[in-house]
Design a protein around this motif. Sequence first.
Motif, PDB file in Angstrom:
ATOM      1  N   HIS A  91      67.201 -11.114  34.499  1.00  0.00           N
ATOM      2  CA  HIS A  91      66.186 -10.454  35.303  1.00  0.00           C
ATOM      3  C   HIS A  91      64.866 -11.218  35.324  1.00  0.00           C
ATOM      4  O   HIS A  91      64.192 -11.271  36.360  1.00  0.00           O
ATOM      5  CB  HIS A  91      65.949  -9.023  34.800  1.00  0.00           C
ATOM      6  N   LEU A  92      64.500 -11.789  34.206  1.00  0.00           N
ATOM      7  CA  LEU A  92      63.251 -12.555  34.164  1.00  0.00           C
ATOM      8  C   LEU A  92      63.336 -13.760  35.097  1.00  0.00           C
ATOM      9  O   LEU A  92      62.375 -14.089  35.808  1.00  0.00           O
ATOM     10  CB  LEU A  92      62.957 -13.010  32.730  1.00  0.00           C
ATOM     11  N   THR A  93      64.503 -14.406  35.114  1.00  0.00           N
ATOM     12  CA  THR A  93      64.696 -15.548  36.023  1.00  0.00           C
ATOM     13  C   THR A  93      64.623 -15.102  37.474  1.00  0.00           C
ATOM     14  O   THR A  93      63.983 -15.752  38.312  1.00  0.00           O
ATOM     15  CB  THR A  93      66.050 -16.226  35.752  1.00  0.00           C
ATOM     16  N   ARG A 139      64.687  -4.271  36.673  1.00  0.00           N
ATOM     17  CA  ARG A 139      64.910  -4.540  35.243  1.00  0.00           C
ATOM     18  C   ARG A 139      64.709  -3.273  34.421  1.00  0.00           C
ATOM     19  O   ARG A 139      65.470  -2.989  33.494  1.00  0.00           O
ATOM     20  CB  ARG A 139      63.964  -5.639  34.761  1.00  0.00           C
ATOM     21  N   SER A 187      67.762 -15.146  30.253  1.00  0.00           N
ATOM     22  CA  SER A 187      67.269 -13.861  30.762  1.00  0.00           C
ATOM     23  C   SER A 187      67.518 -13.782  32.264  1.00  0.00           C
ATOM     24  O   SER A 187      66.831 -14.442  33.041  1.00  0.00           O
ATOM     25  CB  SER A 187      65.772 -13.699  30.466  1.00  0.00           C
ATOM     26  N   CYS A 192      63.005 -12.683  38.649  1.00  0.00           N
ATOM     27  CA  CYS A 192      61.629 -12.298  38.955  1.00  0.00           C
ATOM     28  C   CYS A 192      60.729 -13.514  39.133  1.00  0.00           C
ATOM     29  O   CYS A 192      59.919 -13.578  40.066  1.00  0.00           O
ATOM     30  CB  CYS A 192      61.085 -11.398  37.843  1.00  0.00           C
ATOM     31  N   LEU A 244      61.154  -6.499  38.873  1.00  0.00           N
ATOM     32  CA  LEU A 244      60.557  -5.861  37.694  1.00  0.00           C
ATOM     33  C   LEU A 244      60.991  -4.398  37.586  1.00  0.00           C
ATOM     34  O   LEU A 244      61.328  -3.912  36.504  1.00  0.00           O
ATOM     35  CB  LEU A 244      59.034  -5.952  37.764  1.00  0.00           C
TER      36      LEU A 244
END
Length: 405
Positions: free
Chosen positions: A288-290, A398, A286, A292, A395
Motif C-alpha cells: 500500500h505504501l508503494t 490502506r 509495503s 500511495c 491511504l
Amino acid sequence: MTQSCEASFDTILPAQEPAKPVARWGAVFAMSLCAFIMVAAEFLPVSLLTLMANDLGVSEGAVGQGISISGLFALLTALSISPLAGSLNRRALLLGLTGVMVLSTLIVGFASSYTLYMLGRILVGVALGGFWSLSAAAAVRLVPIDKVPKALAIFNAGNALAMVIAAPMGSYLGAIVGWRGAFLCLAPLAALAFVWQWLALPSMAAEQRRKKLVDIFKHLKQVRILLGFSAVSLLFAGQFSLFTYIRPYLETATGVDSVTLSSILLLLGVAGFIGTTIINRFLQASLHLTLCIMPAILAFIAIMLIEFGGNLTAVVVLLGFWGLIATAAPVGWWAWVTRSMAQDSEAGGGLMVAFVQLAIGLGSTVGGIMFDHYGYQVSFSLSAALLLAAALSVLVLRALESDKD
C-alpha cells in the motif's frame, strides 16, 4: 482403542508438510512474450499511419480509429470473457486468445480494404483484453503466492519492452518491408508464443460454478474493492491526461527537434522497463505504501514539468523518473488485485482492464480539451490533481484493509 492406535501412528510417522506449489517460470516468460506481441500489435499503427492511410485509401484519422476500436473491444472482452468461457480450461482459453492474435496480424497484414483492417483490429482488442483479464488468475496458478508480484512484473516487462520498441520498430520495418510486412513480422512471433505456451502452460481448470456477467460487478459492493478500482482509475486518468500530450509539450514548451524527441521517448521506455524489473522489491516491503507513493511522485513531476518546461536537462531527468514509475505502477495494482480478490482473480482481472481502459479514454479526452483550450499548464495541473487524489485514495484503502506491512 482406535484413538490410541491413531495416536501411536502419529508419534511414529513424521508430520508431512504440504507440498509447495511448483514455480513454472517458463510459462510466465511465455506469457510475457505474448504480452509483448499483443501490445506491439496494438500500438504498431502509430508509426505507420501515413503509409496505411495511403494504401487503404482513407484518412490518417480513420486508420487511427483502429487503435480506439481495439481498446473498446479489449474492455468488452475483459468484462465478458470469464462468464462466456464458462468451464473451458484456462490453458485452452489462453492458447485460443494467442491464436486469435496470430489471425489478427495476418488479417491486418493482408487487408485489402479498410473493413478488413478494422476486423483485424477488433481481434487485437479481443486477444488483448482476454489475455490481460486472465493474467492475474494465471499468475496465481503458475507460481507460489509470494512470487506472484514477480510474475506480474515479468508480464508487464513484456508490455514495457513493446512500448519501447513498437514505434521505432514499426517505422524501420515500414521503410524496409512496408506496413504490411511490419504486421506480418509479428505473425511468426505470435506463433512462437503459441507453441511456447502450449509446451509450458499447465492445465488450469475453471471454477465449477458458472459465472454470470453480473457476478463480476457484485464485487464492487465492497467499499474497499470499489475504492481500490477508483484509485486505479484516478491513477491512469492522471497519467494519460499528461502523457498523451507529451510530444506537443516537448515540441512547444521545450523546443526539441525530432531526433531529441525520439531519444527522450526511448529514454521513457527504457526507464519503464527498468521500473518493472525492480518494483517487486518495494511491493514486498509495503504494497500500500508503494501504491500511495508512486502517484504522489508522478503528481510532483507533473508540476515540475510546468515549472521547468523550457529547461531541456530538467525535463529529460523528470521524464526519466516518470517512465520509471508510471510503467511500473500497473504491476503494483495487479498485485493488489491478486491479494484483495484472491477468491475471484478472474473477475478482478476483468474489472482491472475495464477500469484502466475507461480511465485512459477519459483522461486522454479531458486532458486533450484542457491542452487545446487552456494550454499544457492546465492539462498537467489536472494530471497532478488526479494523481494526488489517487494517492489519497490509497491511504484510505490502506486503513480499510488494515494493512500491517
